[in-house]
Design an enzyme around this catalytic site. Structure first.
Site, PDB file in Angstrom:
ATOM      1  N   TYR A   1      16.717 -48.952 -32.567  1.00  0.00           N
ATOM      2  CA  TYR A   1      17.548 -48.059 -31.896  1.00  0.00           C
ATOM      3  C   TYR A   1      19.003 -48.713 -31.270  1.00  0.00           C
ATOM      4  O   TYR A   1      19.308 -48.792 -30.277  1.00  0.00           O
ATOM      5  CB  TYR A   1      17.098 -47.619 -30.624  1.00  0.00           C
ATOM      6  CG  TYR A   1      15.746 -47.005 -30.947  1.00  0.00           C
ATOM      7  CD1 TYR A   1      15.657 -45.545 -31.803  1.00  0.00           C
ATOM      8  CD2 TYR A   1      14.584 -47.176 -30.402  1.00  0.00           C
ATOM      9  CE1 TYR A   1      14.303 -44.933 -31.879  1.00  0.00           C
ATOM     10  CE2 TYR A   1      13.111 -46.496 -30.345  1.00  0.00           C
ATOM     11  CZ  TYR A   1      13.299 -45.572 -31.486  1.00  0.00           C
ATOM     12  OH  TYR A   1      12.041 -44.836 -31.631  1.00  0.00           O
TER      13      TYR A   1
ATOM     14  N   ASP B   1       0.951 -33.364 -28.174  1.00  0.00           N
ATOM     15  CA  ASP B   1       1.337 -34.888 -28.518  1.00  0.00           C
ATOM     16  C   ASP B   1       1.289 -35.408 -27.034  1.00  0.00           C
ATOM     17  O   ASP B   1       2.219 -35.560 -26.429  1.00  0.00           O
ATOM     18  CB  ASP B   1       2.663 -34.731 -29.206  1.00  0.00           C
ATOM     19  CG  ASP B   1       3.086 -36.349 -29.342  1.00  0.00           C
ATOM     20  OD1 ASP B   1       2.444 -37.191 -28.962  1.00  0.00           O
ATOM     21  OD2 ASP B   1       4.282 -36.303 -29.899  1.00  0.00           O
TER      22      ASP B   1
ATOM     23  N   LYS C   1       0.136 -45.327 -27.682  1.00  0.00           N
ATOM     24  CA  LYS C   1       0.504 -45.857 -26.594  1.00  0.00           C
ATOM     25  C   LYS C   1      -0.389 -46.753 -25.818  1.00  0.00           C
ATOM     26  O   LYS C   1      -0.999 -47.479 -26.035  1.00  0.00           O
ATOM     27  CB  LYS C   1       1.593 -45.231 -25.784  1.00  0.00           C
ATOM     28  CG  LYS C   1       2.896 -44.899 -26.550  1.00  0.00           C
ATOM     29  CD  LYS C   1       4.011 -44.436 -25.610  1.00  0.00           C
ATOM     30  CE  LYS C   1       5.019 -43.934 -26.546  1.00  0.00           C
ATOM     31  NZ  LYS C   1       5.998 -44.839 -26.864  1.00  0.00           N
TER      32      LYS C   1
ATOM     33  N   TYR D   1      10.354 -34.994 -28.694  1.00  0.00           N
ATOM     34  CA  TYR D   1      10.369 -36.166 -29.331  1.00  0.00           C
ATOM     35  C   TYR D   1       8.822 -36.551 -29.894  1.00  0.00           C
ATOM     36  O   TYR D   1       8.060 -36.479 -28.937  1.00  0.00           O
ATOM     37  CB  TYR D   1      10.864 -37.250 -28.608  1.00  0.00           C
ATOM     38  CG  TYR D   1      10.731 -38.757 -29.161  1.00  0.00           C
ATOM     39  CD1 TYR D   1      11.785 -38.950 -30.257  1.00  0.00           C
ATOM     40  CD2 TYR D   1       9.668 -39.669 -29.276  1.00  0.00           C
ATOM     41  CE1 TYR D   1      11.544 -40.323 -30.963  1.00  0.00           C
ATOM     42  CE2 TYR D   1       9.428 -40.775 -29.920  1.00  0.00           C
ATOM     43  CZ  TYR D   1      10.256 -40.999 -30.757  1.00  0.00           C
ATOM     44  OH  TYR D   1      10.379 -42.197 -31.408  1.00  0.00           O
TER      45      TYR D   1
HETATM   46  C1  LIG Z   1       5.658 -38.038 -27.384  1.00  0.00           C
HETATM   47  C2  LIG Z   1       5.585 -39.324 -28.455  1.00  0.00           C
HETATM   48  N1  LIG Z   1       5.227 -38.779 -29.514  1.00  0.00           N
HETATM   49  C3  LIG Z   1       5.103 -40.041 -30.566  1.00  0.00           C
HETATM   50  C4  LIG Z   1       5.621 -41.080 -30.418  1.00  0.00           C
HETATM   51  C5  LIG Z   1       5.681 -42.157 -31.577  1.00  0.00           C
HETATM   52  O1  LIG Z   1       4.888 -43.156 -31.427  1.00  0.00           O
HETATM   53  P1  LIG Z   1       4.725 -44.611 -32.030  1.00  0.00           P
HETATM   54  O2  LIG Z   1       6.221 -45.189 -31.511  1.00  0.00           O
HETATM   55  O3  LIG Z   1       3.455 -45.262 -31.737  1.00  0.00           O
HETATM   56  O4  LIG Z   1       5.189 -44.400 -33.528  1.00  0.00           O
HETATM   57  C6  LIG Z   1       6.331 -41.352 -29.219  1.00  0.00           C
HETATM   58  C7  LIG Z   1       6.926 -42.465 -28.818  1.00  0.00           C
HETATM   59  O5  LIG Z   1       7.500 -42.845 -27.885  1.00  0.00           O
HETATM   60  C8  LIG Z   1       6.282 -40.276 -28.014  1.00  0.00           C
HETATM   61  O6  LIG Z   1       6.690 -40.561 -26.944  1.00  0.00           O
END
Ligand SMILES: Cc1ncc(COP(=O)(O)O)c(C=O)c1O
Length: 399
Positions: A6, A223, A250, A133
């Protein structure tokens, strides 16, 4: 050389070099910094946790990784069983993968194939939220609505299969009325949209979403890569409203090793389980179910439950609300607090520019983005360190 995330590499400010980390502290250039963002919201136990370390080291001595294709092992089986008993309803079927983005891809593909397996090939559309996101891979980017990605998506052309709506019930109902029969899923970051600017919305929206998904036969996907394991003050938002597919990442591994899981309920699993080999789910990341990651996750969940992390998050929220009460200043648009997340939305990104260095000089590592200055600290943070972060955030506007 490393190509950093980023970031425009040309003229990039050199990153802080970390030489050690312990508890909530990062050690950089001989300086001790409180990590206010838990390594992208994952390090809920902080760093160098003795029990986490020991669990992983003892698994290393047995084996670190074997593939799940035709093989299985204790850590993966135990983690799947732990999640099955821990998660609400019939969220019983764990598909492991190596990152949140991949786990989102898995969920989107699973939702599509669920209907293709039933012959409902017209259900090609995904309903999603504005400002959402879901990760950096292509379908995840398309399901997301991250302003940083719009130009690259435009360049390659989107599939046209995703519709984004705001988080209000009238728009939700309209979208189902307009597209209900063509949708395979509604995917949301429940209650808290993180990378889209720490935006909070109500559980009523999710309850209505559940009803509409049932009415129109659409799968509801949560998610919870960022919100899972306590960040909103709930263990999982799925404890309040049950999705058909739940994605965790995470904090799943306590921030130790990249891993994620897409958990399907009995209904979704049954859509794949039959005599037709073509109805199998054709996916299999090399490192899915990695033994070190599963061991880390098992230990992380054990600590999460044993040490009552939900009470810790509640305490973080109480202190934050108290400390930020009535806070207004020039340049501040809004302060938002939920669970273990505090965000100051600035009037524009110029207001936030320079905050990272300001925080560094005061012993806090921060990573503001766009016009958002926020903290999502490790849950083990002391009151003193939390107040230090919040004081630094406030004092930026009072200099
Ligand atoms: C809600 C959400 N989904 C998916 C992801 C993507 O996860 P990763 O960075 O482990 O690919 C993130 C990452 O910040 C997220 O906040």
């Amino acid at each position: 050389m490393i190509w950093y995330p980023y970031t425009q590499m040309k003229g990039m400010k050199p990153p802080y070099k970390i030489t050690g980390a312990e508890g909530v502290y990062l050690h950089a250039n001989g300086k001790r910094l409180i990590d206010s963002v838990s390594s992208w919201w994952s390090a809920i136990h902080g760093y160098n946790h003795p029990e986490m370390n020991e669990a992983i080291i003892s698994q290393v001595r047995k084996f670190s990784h074997v593939m799940l294709g035709g093989l299985t092992h204790d850590p993966a089986e135990r983690l799947a069983e732990k999640l099955r008993t821990m998660l609400p309803g019939t969220l019983n079927h764990c598909f492991f993968s190596d990152s949140g983005s991949v786990a989102v891809e898995v969920a989107l593909k699973m939702a599509l194939q669920y209907f293709v397996n039933r012959g409902e090939t017209q259900r090609t559309m995904t309903l999603s939220l504005e400002h959402s996101y879901h990760g950096d891979t292509f379908r995840a980017m398309e399901a997301g609505d991250d302003e940083d990605y719009h130009f690259i998506l435009k360049a390659c052309g989107t599939s046209g299969n995703t519709v984004h709506i705001p988080t209000n019930i009238a728009d939700l109902e309209r979208a189902f009325a307009d597209y209900g029969g063509r949708l395979n899923c509604l995917i949301v970051e429940p209650l808290l949209q993180c990378a889209g600017g720490m935006r909070i919305y109500g559980v009523d929206f999710l309850r209505r979403a559940r009803e509409l998904c049932d009415e129109y036969g659409v799968l509801l996907v949560f998610d919870e890569v960022a919100t899972g394991f306590g960040r909103t003050g709930n263990r999982f938002v799925a404890d309040l409203v049950q999705p058909d597919i739940l994605i965790l990442g995470k904090a799943l591994t306590g921030g130790y090793i990249g891993h994620a899981v897409t958990v399907a309920n009995d209904r979704v699993f049954a859509g794949f389980y039959d005599d037709d080999p073509n109805h199998a789910f054709m996916h299999g990341p090399t490192f899915m179910g990695n033994a070190l990651a599963c061991t880390a996750a098992l230990k992380s969940i054990e600590i999460f439950e044993r040490d009552n992390y939900l009470a810790r998050v509640k305490h973080i929220e109480e202190i934050s609300r108290d400390y930020m009460r009535d806070f207004t200043a020039r340049g501040v648009r809004e302060v938002r607090i939920i669970g273990g997340c505090v965000c100051i939305e600035c009037e524009d990104s110029e207001v936030a520019r320079g905050f990272q260095d300001f925080a560094y000089d005061r012993g806090v590592f921060s990573r503001p983005f766009l016009r958002y200055i926020y903290t999502m600290p490790p849950y083990i943070i002391s009151e003193e360190d939390l107040v230090c972060i919040l004081r630094v955030m406030r004092s930026w506007f009072q200099r």
